[in-house]
Design an enzyme around this catalytic site. Sequence first.
Site, PDB file in Angstrom:
ATOM      1  CD  GLU A  21      -2.817  -1.252   2.422  1.00 23.99           C
ATOM      2  OE1 GLU A  21      -2.737  -0.363   3.278  1.00 23.99           O
ATOM      3  OE2 GLU A  21      -3.640  -2.181   2.485  1.00 23.99           O
TER       4      GLU A  21
ATOM      5  CD  GLU B 273      -4.459  -8.168   1.937  1.00 20.67           C
ATOM      6  OE1 GLU B 273      -5.353  -7.492   2.493  1.00 20.67           O
ATOM      7  OE2 GLU B 273      -3.253  -7.891   2.028  1.00 20.67           O
TER       8      GLU B 273
HETATM    9  C1  XIL Z   1      -5.841  -6.337   8.606  1.00 19.30           C
HETATM   10  C2  XIL Z   1      -6.185  -7.485   9.527  1.00 19.30           C
HETATM   11  O1  XIL Z   1      -7.113  -8.315   8.895  1.00 19.30           O
HETATM   12  C3  XIL Z   1      -6.727  -6.962  10.820  1.00 19.30           C
HETATM   13  O2  XIL Z   1      -6.918  -8.026  11.739  1.00 19.30           O
HETATM   14  C4  XIL Z   1      -5.763  -5.935  11.408  1.00 19.30           C
HETATM   15  O3  XIL Z   1      -6.309  -5.400  12.576  1.00 19.30           O
HETATM   16  C5  XIL Z   1      -5.464  -4.849  10.425  1.00 19.30           C
HETATM   17  O4  XIL Z   1      -4.966  -5.420   9.228  1.00 19.30           O
HETATM   18  N1  XIL Z   1      -4.789  -4.849   3.850  1.00 19.30           N
HETATM   19  C6  XIL Z   1      -3.736  -5.605   4.297  1.00 19.30           C
HETATM   20  C7  XIL Z   1      -3.894  -6.442   5.503  1.00 19.30           C
HETATM   21  O5  XIL Z   1      -2.703  -5.673   3.629  1.00 19.30           O
HETATM   22  O6  XIL Z   1      -2.704  -6.582   6.219  1.00 19.30           O
HETATM   23  C8  XIL Z   1      -4.983  -5.904   6.409  1.00 19.30           C
HETATM   24  O7  XIL Z   1      -5.182  -6.837   7.465  1.00 19.30           O
HETATM   25  C9  XIL Z   1      -6.255  -5.684   5.626  1.00 19.30           C
HETATM   26  C10 XIL Z   1      -6.028  -4.671   4.537  1.00 19.30           C
END
Ligand code: XIL
Length: 343
Positions: free
Chosen positions: A145, A251
């Site tokens: 990101e 994801e």
């Molecule tokens: C999220 C997790 O799912 C949560 O449990 C945590 O509190 C915050 O991070 N993009 C990403 C992930 O790359 O690492 C994130 O994961 C969700 C969005």
Amino acid sequence: MKRSLLIIAIIAFAGCASVKESLYQTTNVYVGSAISLNTIEHDTAAMHALITEFNSITSENAMKMNSMYGDSSHINWAAADNYIDFAKRYHLRMHGHTLIWHESVPAWLRKISNKSIVDSLVFNYIKLFVSHYKQDVYGWDVVNEAISDSLGTYRKSFWYNLFGTTYIEKAFRVANESNPNALLFYNDYGIENDTIKLKAVLNMIDSLTARNVPIHGIGMQMHISIDMDMNLYKHALSEFVKRGLLVHISELDICVNSNKNKDRFKHFSHHAAKLQKDKYYEVVKTYLDIVPRNQQYGITLWGFSDAHTWIVNYCKLLDWPCIYDDRMKRKPAYYGMWKALSE
Ligand code: XIL
């Protein structure tokens, strides 16, 4: 029940019941899930689903910088080791997530404003981390990101404010030196439908590859809703394919409500379930159709059950974005994904 309805019901039941193979067994592409071991390790049904459906895992939080350090300036390997051991025990591919993310900077590190101190800390961290799991982690999300939404500019993160864009290149180079066999990814969200952001990501990747920076793939997070525009998604996939990158849907979860349409479904109705099933099918099918086999790194869900999804807890949204329900039963979405994988 009318005879025709009864026949439809029997066919539908037979359709579901005929799923004998699990998700990863239907296909030769890796199918994975993010997991938080501490939330599911005492849930027998969830553990069973995890090890039967998937052949790849990503640690949801434990391998982020904040978790690796916590309050101390010493790396604590215990939690990450658990995931590595778990993956080994069940013969799962371990995907490393993530080395550099603006949201996961330890508080003590944020306080340091001296550029050369942070430089040596962070790149040593990457070196140690990647070499420590040299035999165990197959691919890494090196930078997560780094680009802002809608603007196409670099995110004004802790890292950017200190180093400008140079940290990105250096992170990939150090990761590659520490394990030349690991596949290295840039990972981001929204690039499936935010065309300005996509363009900025493509420009960044083009400039990295022009300078021979070892970047092997793109992680498209795909936290999406049933409204996602398929044409924009197809366009993004083909841009990455054209560049010879590995493509990881890294994801995936699919909400039935969305930010623009927060209260569309107050309950998870049959209609919502059907729309979600169709979207899971389309997203997976399109990935398999557009991305050549040798560029398919795999499809990873950001959690597989509504019982543990981050969408409800972290995003504070009422939704049911996963393929298993909160009682560990396969949802119609599961069968949508299964169908696409098995075709
Ligand atoms: C999220 C997790 O799912 C949560 O449990 C945590 O509190 C915050 O991070 N993009 C990403 C992930 O790359 O690492 C994130 O994961 C969700 C969005």
